[in-house]
Design a protein around this motif. Structure first.
Motif, PDB file in Angstrom:
ATOM      1  N   SER A 192       0.822  -1.210   0.000  1.00  0.00           N
ATOM      2  CA  SER A 192       0.000   0.000   0.000  1.00  0.00           C
ATOM      3  C   SER A 192       0.854   1.258   0.000  1.00  0.00           C
ATOM      4  CB  SER A 192      -0.938   0.014   1.210  1.00  0.00           C
ATOM      5  OG  SER A 192      -1.888  -1.020   1.092  1.00  0.00           O
ATOM      6  N   ILE A 193       1.868   1.298   0.827  1.00  0.00           N
ATOM      7  CA  ILE A 193       2.740   2.474   0.880  1.00  0.00           C
ATOM      8  C   ILE A 193       3.454   2.661  -0.452  1.00  0.00           C
ATOM      9  CG2 ILE A 193       4.787   3.472   1.968  1.00  0.00           C
ATOM     10  CD1 ILE A 193       3.871   1.973   4.568  1.00  0.00           C
ATOM     11  N   TRP A 209       0.413   3.792  -3.134  1.00  0.00           N
ATOM     12  CA  TRP A 209      -0.307   5.052  -2.928  1.00  0.00           C
ATOM     13  C   TRP A 209       0.629   6.245  -2.758  1.00  0.00           C
ATOM     14  CZ3 TRP A 209      -5.207   5.152  -4.276  1.00  0.00           C
ATOM     15  CH2 TRP A 209      -5.879   3.925  -4.377  1.00  0.00           C
ATOM     16  N   GLU A 210       1.763   6.049  -2.101  1.00  0.00           N
ATOM     17  CA  GLU A 210       2.721   7.150  -1.978  1.00  0.00           C
ATOM     18  C   GLU A 210       3.812   7.063  -3.038  1.00  0.00           C
ATOM     19  OE1 GLU A 210       4.644   9.640   1.591  1.00  0.00           O
ATOM     20  OE2 GLU A 210       5.163   7.506   1.658  1.00  0.00           O
ATOM     21  N   MET A 258       0.816  10.248  -2.989  1.00  0.00           N
ATOM     22  CA  MET A 258      -0.029  10.670  -1.870  1.00  0.00           C
ATOM     23  C   MET A 258       0.756  10.554  -0.568  1.00  0.00           C
ATOM     24  SD  MET A 258      -3.660   8.856  -2.621  1.00  0.00           S
ATOM     25  CE  MET A 258      -4.440   8.964  -4.225  1.00  0.00           C
ATOM     26  N   PHE A 303       1.741   9.714   2.997  1.00  0.00           N
ATOM     27  CA  PHE A 303       1.295   8.752   4.002  1.00  0.00           C
ATOM     28  C   PHE A 303       1.231   9.536   5.303  1.00  0.00           C
ATOM     29  CE2 PHE A 303       2.991   4.836   6.532  1.00  0.00           C
ATOM     30  CZ  PHE A 303       1.730   4.533   6.976  1.00  0.00           C
ATOM     31  N   GLU A 341      -1.130   6.184  10.599  1.00  0.00           N
ATOM     32  CA  GLU A 341      -1.636   4.813  10.649  1.00  0.00           C
ATOM     33  C   GLU A 341      -2.010   4.474  12.078  1.00  0.00           C
ATOM     34  OE1 GLU A 341       1.085   1.398  10.024  1.00  0.00           O
ATOM     35  OE2 GLU A 341       2.705   2.865  10.197  1.00  0.00           O
ATOM     36  N   TYR A 344      -3.497   5.789   6.259  1.00  0.00           N
ATOM     37  CA  TYR A 344      -4.197   6.978   5.765  1.00  0.00           C
ATOM     38  C   TYR A 344      -3.287   7.759   4.818  1.00  0.00           C
ATOM     39  CZ  TYR A 344      -7.600   6.186   9.499  1.00  0.00           C
ATOM     40  OH  TYR A 344      -8.561   5.642  10.326  1.00  0.00           O
ATOM     41  N   PHE A 345      -3.820   8.098   3.644  1.00  0.00           N
ATOM     42  CA  PHE A 345      -3.081   8.856   2.633  1.00  0.00           C
ATOM     43  C   PHE A 345      -3.891  10.087   2.244  1.00  0.00           C
ATOM     44  CE2 PHE A 345      -1.828   4.464   2.338  1.00  0.00           C
ATOM     45  CZ  PHE A 345      -0.450   4.511   2.170  1.00  0.00           C
ATOM     46  N   ASP A 346      -3.182  11.171   1.912  1.00  0.00           N
ATOM     47  CA  ASP A 346      -3.827  12.407   1.450  1.00  0.00           C
ATOM     48  C   ASP A 346      -3.772  12.429  -0.076  1.00  0.00           C
ATOM     49  OD1 ASP A 346      -4.547  14.969   0.662  1.00  0.00           O
ATOM     50  OD2 ASP A 346      -3.231  15.988   2.081  1.00  0.00           O
ATOM     51  N   THR A 355      -7.988   5.599   2.632  1.00  0.00           N
ATOM     52  CA  THR A 355      -7.460   4.742   3.686  1.00  0.00           C
ATOM     53  C   THR A 355      -7.438   3.293   3.195  1.00  0.00           C
ATOM     54  OG1 THR A 355      -9.481   4.126   4.917  1.00  0.00           O
ATOM     55  CG2 THR A 355      -8.579   6.320   5.324  1.00  0.00           C
TER      56      THR A 355
END
Length: 193
Positions: A22-23, A26-27, A32, A34, A37, A50-52, A60
């Protein structure tokens, strides 16, 4: 009976696999940040990342170290998610295909949607994603949705198949006239040459 009025998407939660996948996606792919968590408060065997996505809202991911990534496409049945669309700038949009190609990620290539440009691909867990970029900026004090409503009305009145650039330009002109004052009594189009 009254409506329950929503005011935007609060967050979207996706079932993930292990934490690092996931990291990394998404990042590491989508950029995004991170941001925090904690444990999944409904399942102590899972983490909650949680990612922005860029607008201060949240994407999330529930993670479980016992699960491994499976790229099998997520089923597209009635009631299930078809795809998740994320906003990108036009500058970023035209770099996406090359940046996915470097990673060996299959994608649709740029797709012309009339009012926006799109590109589709799947994440490491088989979820279809769309990176979308509006072809316009709304006038000051307006939202994208207001331009889309007016562009739709113009398209329908003209009998056109779908919203395209001309409808957007005319909708923006209309919204500026409606929402922004002018000292001119006649704001119609003229030839100054």
């Amino acid at each position: 009976m009254k409506k329950i009025q929503t005011q935007g998407v609060h967050h979207i939660t996706i079932n993930g696999a292990d934490r690092q996948t996931s990291i990394d996606f998404w990042e590491g792919v989508l950029g995004m940040p991170f941001i925090f968590e904690q444990p999944n408060l409904d399942n102590p065997n899972e983490g909650h990342l949680y990612f922005d996505p860029g607008d201060g809202r949240l994407i999330t991911i529930f993670t479980n170290e016992d699960l491994k990534p499976d790229a099998t496409p997520v089923p597209e049945a009635v009631g299930s998610l078809h795809h998740l669309a994320l906003n990108v700038s036009q500058a970023t949009f035209w770099q996406i295909a090359a940046r996915l190609d470097v990673r060996g990620v299959d994608h649709s290539g740029p797709v012309d949607r009339g009012f926006m440009d799109s590109i589709y691909f799947r994440d490491p867990l088989g979820l279809r994603l769309e990176l979308a970029s509006y072809r316009f900026e709304p006038p000051e004090g307006c939202r994208h949705a207001e331009v889309m409503i007016e562009a739709h009305k113009i398209r329908v009145a003209r009998g056109d198949h779908h919203i395209d650039r001309e409808h957007l330009a005319d909708a923006i002109e209309l919204l500026v006239e409606l929402k922004q004052n002018s000292l001119s009594e006649d704001r119609s189009s003229r030839n100054a040459y």
